[in-house]
Write a protein that holds these residues in place. Structure first.
Motif, PDB file in Angstrom:
ATOM      1  N   TYR A   1      18.655  -0.922  -6.877  1.00 40.99           N
ATOM      2  CA  TYR A   1      19.977  -1.509  -7.076  1.00 40.99           C
ATOM      3  C   TYR A   1      19.719  -2.861  -7.739  1.00 40.99           C
ATOM      4  CZ  TYR A   1      21.248   2.109  -3.773  1.00 40.99           C
ATOM      5  OH  TYR A   1      21.415   3.316  -3.155  1.00 40.99           O
TER       6      TYR A   1
ATOM      7  N   PHE B   1      20.576  -6.441 -10.004  1.00 42.17           N
ATOM      8  CA  PHE B   1      21.522  -7.532 -10.070  1.00 42.17           C
ATOM      9  C   PHE B   1      21.044  -8.570 -11.086  1.00 42.17           C
ATOM     10  CE2 PHE B   1      23.620  -6.444  -6.042  1.00 42.17           C
ATOM     11  CZ  PHE B   1      22.641  -5.703  -5.409  1.00 42.17           C
TER      12      PHE B   1
ATOM     13  N   TYR C   1      21.930 -12.678 -11.441  1.00 38.70           N
ATOM     14  CA  TYR C   1      22.618 -13.853 -10.917  1.00 38.70           C
ATOM     15  C   TYR C   1      22.405 -15.015 -11.891  1.00 38.70           C
ATOM     16  CZ  TYR C   1      23.226 -11.858  -6.202  1.00 38.70           C
ATOM     17  OH  TYR C   1      23.599 -11.093  -5.117  1.00 38.70           O
TER      18      TYR C   1
ATOM     19  N   LYS D   1      26.085  -6.093 -11.595  1.00 34.55           N
ATOM     20  CA  LYS D   1      25.182  -5.288 -10.775  1.00 34.55           C
ATOM     21  C   LYS D   1      25.226  -3.842 -11.247  1.00 34.55           C
ATOM     22  CE  LYS D   1      28.788  -4.650  -7.292  1.00 34.55           C
ATOM     23  NZ  LYS D   1      29.240  -5.003  -5.911  1.00 34.55           N
TER      24      LYS D   1
ATOM     25  N   PHE E   1      24.469  -0.017  -9.596  1.00 34.94           N
ATOM     26  CA  PHE E   1      24.109   0.817  -8.459  1.00 34.94           C
ATOM     27  C   PHE E   1      23.863   2.257  -8.900  1.00 34.94           C
ATOM     28  CE2 PHE E   1      24.397  -2.720  -6.130  1.00 34.94           C
ATOM     29  CZ  PHE E   1      25.357  -2.888  -5.155  1.00 34.94           C
TER      30      PHE E   1
ATOM     31  N   PHE F   1      18.627 -15.172 -12.990  1.00 35.70           N
ATOM     32  CA  PHE F   1      17.704 -14.433 -12.133  1.00 35.70           C
ATOM     33  C   PHE F   1      18.065 -12.962 -12.116  1.00 35.70           C
ATOM     34  CE2 PHE F   1      15.327 -17.827 -10.227  1.00 35.70           C
ATOM     35  CZ  PHE F   1      16.186 -18.916 -10.247  1.00 35.70           C
TER      36      PHE F   1
ATOM     37  N   VAL G   1      17.138  -4.583  -5.180  1.00 34.53           N
ATOM     38  CA  VAL G   1      17.035  -4.083  -3.811  1.00 34.53           C
ATOM     39  C   VAL G   1      16.678  -2.613  -3.918  1.00 34.53           C
ATOM     40  CG1 VAL G   1      18.301  -3.492  -1.716  1.00 34.53           C
ATOM     41  CG2 VAL G   1      18.698  -5.682  -2.812  1.00 34.53           C
TER      42      VAL G   1
ATOM     43  N   THR H   1      16.215  -2.502   3.750  1.00 35.90           N
ATOM     44  CA  THR H   1      16.976  -3.440   4.579  1.00 35.90           C
ATOM     45  C   THR H   1      17.630  -4.543   3.763  1.00 35.90           C
ATOM     46  OG1 THR H   1      15.121  -3.121   6.091  1.00 35.90           O
ATOM     47  CG2 THR H   1      16.908  -4.462   6.884  1.00 35.90           C
ATOM     48  N   GLY H   2      18.007  -4.222   2.545  1.00 36.93           N
ATOM     49  CA  GLY H   2      18.725  -5.191   1.735  1.00 36.93           C
ATOM     50  C   GLY H   2      17.904  -6.351   1.244  1.00 36.93           C
ATOM     51  N   LYS H   3      16.597  -6.286   1.305  1.00 38.80           N
ATOM     52  CA  LYS H   3      15.777  -7.404   0.856  1.00 38.80           C
ATOM     53  C   LYS H   3      15.812  -7.489  -0.664  1.00 38.80           C
ATOM     54  CE  LYS H   3      12.488  -6.632   4.584  1.00 38.80           C
ATOM     55  NZ  LYS H   3      11.086  -6.322   4.893  1.00 38.80           N
ATOM     56  N   LEU H   4      16.403  -8.572  -1.141  1.00 35.37           N
ATOM     57  CA  LEU H   4      16.448  -8.821  -2.572  1.00 35.37           C
ATOM     58  C   LEU H   4      15.097  -9.345  -3.032  1.00 35.37           C
ATOM     59  CD1 LEU H   4      19.723 -10.637  -3.707  1.00 35.37           C
ATOM     60  CD2 LEU H   4      18.751  -8.546  -4.639  1.00 35.37           C
TER      61      LEU H   4
ATOM     62  N   PHE I   1      13.431 -11.165  -6.139  1.00 37.72           N
ATOM     63  CA  PHE I   1      13.854 -11.919  -7.316  1.00 37.72           C
ATOM     64  C   PHE I   1      12.744 -12.045  -8.340  1.00 37.72           C
ATOM     65  CE2 PHE I   1      18.001 -13.788  -6.534  1.00 37.72           C
ATOM     66  CZ  PHE I   1      18.172 -13.588  -5.182  1.00 37.72           C
ATOM     67  N   GLY I   2      13.158 -12.080  -9.604  1.00 35.86           N
ATOM     68  CA  GLY I   2      12.247 -12.511 -10.641  1.00 35.86           C
ATOM     69  C   GLY I   2      12.105 -14.022 -10.606  1.00 35.86           C
TER      70      GLY I   2
END
Lengths: 114, 112
Positions: free
Chosen positions: A32, A34, A36, A49, A51, A90, A94, A99-102, A104-105
């Motif tokens: 998933y 994103f 930002y 985003k 999905f 950024f 996920v 567990t939703g841990k993003l 990041f670059g």
């Protein structure tokens, strides 16, 4: 390890020029994705985003991104950059079941020349 | 809706001092996260919570502690501040596991 790579640390474009910011993610379960944006001294704001479904997604402020599974990429584009787009961008991912841990670059700083 | 709020916005600590960074969300999200942001490093996950009473470590938990007694609040505790904890700290919340995370404005912490 799962990771996100933004190859360009710093990009400078002229106002009105087109923009593409690159993002590659490591292969894993269903991603998933994103983008930002962070203006100086501010928090992070979601641009767009992905999905599932249409691989070309539209976001706020005229941004779009295309998901290419074969290339593990999710590049951000804008046809005509405005001075107010100067910020840090950024890419994040996920993975399903994570567990939703993003993840990041490192971020890409965009400078816009008048 | 205020979204995600964080206090304080800025803080300077001396080495060895303790403090708590506050985070509150009013969106009734189950999932909450703490990140730290260092220049050129993106954001790293410190701790996260999947609901009241449930917390777990992220990528960089050493030197930090969290608690989650209510859905709304997710404070981050620094017990013995060290210069390596100088950073900008962001709290985020999300309604579902694979969904948008909404970020607070951040706390800029300096440890001298």
């Amino acid at each position: 390890a799962q990771s996100v790579t933004q190859p360009d640390i710093h990009i400078t474009v002229s106002e009105g020029a087109s923009l593409e910011l690159r993002c590659n993610y490591s292969y894993g379960a269903t991603p998933y994705l994103f983008w930002y944006v962070q203006s100086p001294g501010q928090g992070l704001q979601l641009l767009l985003k992905y999905f599932s479904g249409d691989t070309l997604v539209q976001g706020i402020k005229g941004f779009e991104a295309e998901f290419k599974r074969s290339q593990s990429s999710f590049n951000l584009r804008k046809p005509s950059v405005h001075w107010s787009d100067a910020a840090e961008y950024f890419c994040a991912v996920v993975y399903s079941g994570n567990t939703g841990k993003l993840i990041f670059g490192q971020g890409t700083t965009l400078q816009v020349k008048p | 809706n205020a979204g995600v709020t964080q206090t304080p916005k800025f803080r300077i600590l001396k080495i060895g001092q303790s403090m708590t960074l506050q985070c509150t969300q009013d969106m009734n999200h189950n999932y909450m996260y703490w990140y730290r942001q260092d220049p050129g490093m993106g954001l790293k996950l410190i701790y996260y919570s999947v609901g009241a009473g449930i917390t777990d470590k992220g990528e960089v938990p050493n030197g930090y502690n969290v608690s989650r007694s209510t859905t709304e609040d997710f404070p981050l505790r620094l017990e013995l501040a060290a210069p390596s904890q100088t950073s900008v700290y962001f709290c985020a919340s999300s309604p579902r596991v694979e969904d948008t995370q909404y970020f607070g404005p951040g706390t800029r912490l300096t440890v001298l």
